[in-house]
Scaffold this active site. Structure first.
Site, PDB file in Angstrom:
ATOM      1  N   HIS A  25       0.821  -1.217   0.000  1.00 41.89           N
ATOM      2  CA  HIS A  25       0.000   0.000   0.000  1.00 41.89           C
ATOM      3  C   HIS A  25       0.854   1.265   0.000  1.00 41.89           C
ATOM      4  O   HIS A  25       0.384   2.328  -0.392  1.00 41.89           O
ATOM      5  CB  HIS A  25      -1.035  -0.009   1.132  1.00 41.89           C
ATOM      6  N   ASP A  64       0.376  -7.497   1.467  1.00 42.60           N
ATOM      7  CA  ASP A  64       0.761  -6.111   1.740  1.00 42.60           C
ATOM      8  C   ASP A  64       2.270  -5.959   1.864  1.00 42.60           C
ATOM      9  O   ASP A  64       2.783  -5.303   2.762  1.00 42.60           O
ATOM     10  CB  ASP A  64       0.053  -5.547   2.972  1.00 42.60           C
ATOM     11  N   SER A 143       4.056   2.649   8.092  1.00 41.29           N
ATOM     12  CA  SER A 143       3.852   1.529   7.177  1.00 41.29           C
ATOM     13  C   SER A 143       5.119   1.239   6.396  1.00 41.29           C
ATOM     14  O   SER A 143       5.739   2.132   5.837  1.00 41.29           O
ATOM     15  CB  SER A 143       2.731   1.844   6.188  1.00 41.29           C
TER      16      SER A 143
END
Length: 178
Positions: A25, A64, A143
């Site tokens: 992402h 992910d 992230s």
């Protein structure tokens, strides 16, 4: 005129030849309508403040995880991966990243492994499995950053925080990444 967008995430160098792990992402570049960009340009700001170009080698939204290649591979210090079988609930961990993109230096939070092998529904089409749950604060910008154990080894890639809870974050385990 060209449109320039900026988004921030984190990453982990895993080899001397410039391989870098992050989240899918983080590298999923879209325009304002949500359409994927054809040729996004990625730059990586190193911990010493230098900026290097990077290319996405591949990404899996199902896990992910994304793998990138740095163009300049000089002076890298890759992070060793931990043995996933040795992880235990209660182990101390440190989440390293770029929380909320607030500054030029990395952010660091500490916590413990709260649970192992968690499942998290990300969307109608993506469910992440085998996650490490931690109480180390993981926010936007973290992230793709490292979740490390007390020995400084990579145990996971920070992936998600849970906005409706306090101090509940998730990382993709190194076993899943491997």
């Amino acid at each position: 005129p060209d449109v320039v967008g900026v988004a921030a995430g984190s990453g982990v160098i895993i080899s001397n030849d410039g391989l870098l792990l992050t989240n899918a992402h983080v590298v999923h570049a879209t325009d304002v309508t949500g359409q994927a960009l054809d040729s996004p340009v990625f730059t990586v700001k190193m911990s010493d403040g230098t900026v290097r170009a990077a290319t996405v080698l591949g990404a899996s939204t199902d896990y992910d995880v994304a793998l990138m290649q740095l163009d300049d591979t000089s002076g890298l210090h890759p992070l060793a991966m931990a043995n996933d079988a040795q992880l235990r609930v209660g182990d101390a961990v440190v989440a390293i990243g770029n929380a909320l993109d607030l500054g030029d230096s990395p952010t660091v939070t500490t916590g413990i492994i709260s649970a192992l092998d968690r499942t998290l529904i990300e969307s109608d089409t993506v469910t992440l499995h085998g996650l490490i749950q931690t109480d180390a604060a993981i926010n936007h910008g973290n992230s793709g950053g490292a979740l490390v154990n007390a020995a400084g080894e990579l145990v996971g890639i920070n992936s998600a925080g849970y906005s409706d809870a306090q101090n509940v974050g998730f990382a993709i385990s190194v076993e899943t990444i491997k």
